[in-house]
Enzyme design. Sequence first.
Site, PDB file in Angstrom:
ATOM      1  N   TYR A 149      -6.031   3.591   1.701  1.00 24.35           N
ATOM      2  CA  TYR A 149      -5.240   4.196   0.628  1.00 24.35           C
ATOM      3  C   TYR A 149      -5.167   3.233  -0.546  1.00 24.35           C
ATOM      4  O   TYR A 149      -4.836   2.056  -0.385  1.00 24.35           O
ATOM      5  CB  TYR A 149      -3.827   4.501   1.139  1.00 24.35           C
ATOM      6  CG  TYR A 149      -2.912   5.147   0.123  1.00 24.35           C
ATOM      7  CD1 TYR A 149      -3.170   6.439  -0.349  1.00 24.35           C
ATOM      8  CD2 TYR A 149      -1.785   4.484  -0.358  1.00 24.35           C
ATOM      9  CE1 TYR A 149      -2.323   7.039  -1.272  1.00 24.35           C
ATOM     10  CE2 TYR A 149      -0.926   5.086  -1.276  1.00 24.35           C
ATOM     11  CZ  TYR A 149      -1.198   6.363  -1.728  1.00 24.35           C
ATOM     12  OH  TYR A 149      -0.355   6.954  -2.643  1.00 24.35           O
ATOM     13  N   ASP A 244      -7.873  -4.659  -2.028  1.00 24.68           N
ATOM     14  CA  ASP A 244      -6.584  -4.063  -2.357  1.00 24.68           C
ATOM     15  C   ASP A 244      -5.561  -4.709  -1.426  1.00 24.68           C
ATOM     16  O   ASP A 244      -5.447  -4.342  -0.261  1.00 24.68           O
ATOM     17  CB  ASP A 244      -6.644  -2.540  -2.167  1.00 24.68           C
ATOM     18  CG  ASP A 244      -5.294  -1.877  -2.436  1.00 24.68           C
ATOM     19  OD1 ASP A 244      -4.311  -2.606  -2.663  1.00 24.68           O
ATOM     20  OD2 ASP A 244      -5.242  -0.635  -2.412  1.00 24.68           O
ATOM     21  N   LYS A 272       4.037  -4.155  -4.149  1.00 25.51           N
ATOM     22  CA  LYS A 272       5.043  -4.315  -3.094  1.00 25.51           C
ATOM     23  C   LYS A 272       5.779  -5.672  -3.145  1.00 25.51           C
ATOM     24  O   LYS A 272       6.684  -5.825  -3.932  1.00 25.51           O
ATOM     25  CB  LYS A 272       4.413  -4.018  -1.732  1.00 25.51           C
ATOM     26  CG  LYS A 272       3.909  -2.556  -1.715  1.00 25.51           C
ATOM     27  CD  LYS A 272       3.519  -1.983  -0.395  1.00 25.51           C
ATOM     28  CE  LYS A 272       3.339  -0.479  -0.549  1.00 25.51           C
ATOM     29  NZ  LYS A 272       2.010   0.016  -0.245  1.00 25.51           N
TER      30      LYS A 272
HETATM   31  C1  PLP Z   1       1.285   1.065  -1.221  1.00 24.34           C
HETATM   32  C2  PLP Z   1      -0.131   0.893  -1.488  1.00 24.34           C
HETATM   33  C3  PLP Z   1      -0.704   1.315  -2.708  1.00 24.34           C
HETATM   34  C4  PLP Z   1       0.065   2.095  -3.734  1.00 24.34           C
HETATM   35  O1  PLP Z   1       1.138   1.398  -4.267  1.00 24.34           O
HETATM   36  P1  PLP Z   1       2.334   2.219  -4.959  1.00 24.34           P
HETATM   37  O2  PLP Z   1       3.229   1.150  -5.489  1.00 24.34           O
HETATM   38  O3  PLP Z   1       2.942   3.059  -3.880  1.00 24.34           O
HETATM   39  O4  PLP Z   1       1.732   3.049  -6.027  1.00 24.34           O
HETATM   40  C5  PLP Z   1      -2.028   1.007  -2.945  1.00 24.34           C
HETATM   41  N1  PLP Z   1      -2.766   0.338  -2.047  1.00 24.34           N
HETATM   42  C6  PLP Z   1      -2.255  -0.074  -0.866  1.00 24.34           C
HETATM   43  C7  PLP Z   1      -3.113  -0.836   0.077  1.00 24.34           C
HETATM   44  C8  PLP Z   1      -0.932   0.214  -0.545  1.00 24.34           C
HETATM   45  O5  PLP Z   1      -0.442  -0.164   0.651  1.00 24.34           O
END
Ligand code: PLP
Length: 432
Positions: A149, A244, A272
């Site tokens: 994701y 990511d 995060k």
């Molecule tokens: C949470 C997450 C996102 C998206 O971040 P948001 O702040 O929710 O938009 C993208 N990549 C990874 C790996 C994530 O865990």
Amino acid sequence: MVNTTIKTTKSQEIFAAAQNLMPGGVNSPVRAFKSVGGQPIVFDRVKGAYIWDVDGNEYIDYVGTWGPAICGHANPEVITALHSALEKGTSFGAPSVLENVLAEMVIDAVPSIEMVRFVNSGTEACMAVLRLMRAFTKRDKIIKFEGCYHGHADMFLVKAGSGVATLGLPDSPGVPKSVTRDTLTAPFNDLEAVKLLFEENRDQIAGVILEPVVGNAGFVTPDAGFLEGLREITHEHGALLVFDEVMTGFRISYGGAQEKFGVTPDLTTLGKIIGGGLPVGAYGGRKDIMSMVAPAGPMYQAGTLSGNPLAMTAGIKTLELLQKPGTYDYLERITKKLADGLLQVALDTGHAACGGNISGMFGMFFTSGPVHNYEDAKASDTAKFGRFHRGMLEHGIYLAPSQFEAGFTSIAHTEEDIERTLQAARDVMSGL
Ligand SMILES: *Cc1c(COP(=O)(O)O)cnc(C)c1O
């Protein structure tokens, strides 16, 4: 399913009213508990390793607002720093020294990052990094992995994990084929599939983006040589490698997965934890690539609230706390105790299960495994997970409401919290 042992009248009233106000009653899909059944609990307050719902029930929390709460919820030092920052105003829309401080901390910590741009969410960071990959290489195609994701931008909603996996959605309606045409996908941990895509699309692939440890398809670790292999293949083809690390950054070690595994990508996305619980994202990497971003270069990307002083303050204080010696050893110790303990309980009570942890991130699937990719993860018994989740909730343990999300601990979790959690798991799994 109805709650049997805890009173959740107020939660139910508030969530019922929310249904008419917001789609599905929530502002982010997985919160609605659709895949585990039953109603979500509505939070009133959070502190340390605990949360309290509007009916006054207390829970040990393993979601940690989906990762950011690594220093414990409402950490007193973060709160104090925020109080003083608040007095100076909530948004500047102009440079502040706080941005320099957090930027330096990120650059010092994350091996690939020589220069960084702050944005407001992980989604935004991934959108921007994709534009940058394409701008720098002058190529349009990208490779992502099934079950990974990268936020909810159109180009990434192809075999995405998290809520897309949880709700079993196909690629979302509203995403034009023309936008995802250039998004190629491969199974996680499958280097041969990646090689093949590069051969079939010679000189057309801008780069490869991945969660180096997948947390949005449950918890899936890279096989030995996988990250190194991607580094080699991308080099060979003049393409970029992007980690990511929105979830893994400052989570599985201070310098993220790239430090933990010793593989340095060209670009990295963060989010995060670096916002300490306030909305933040960031992307960064090699200086020659980052120099393409406006106004240093021609690749446009902007943000009214980007570099927000409150978010920078919470991020700075959070990273300072994480720098204390022993932080990641402690996270590793308690999380391993939890993850190993859960597998032992499953074994003792006759349930097929597999899982593990790296530092303060963990997962458990109700399948004998092993799980190397999303396809393997989907073999898990999600109905059983739903019953397990509800049982744990009734025992005062708040787990991510989906088989396809990782769990998180914090430095506020104690050995005793872990022991209580394992006792609850034993009670619940015995009755499954
Ligand atoms: C949470 C997450 C996102 C998206 O971040 P948001 O702040 O929710 O938009 C993208 N990549 C990874 C790996 C994530 O865990």
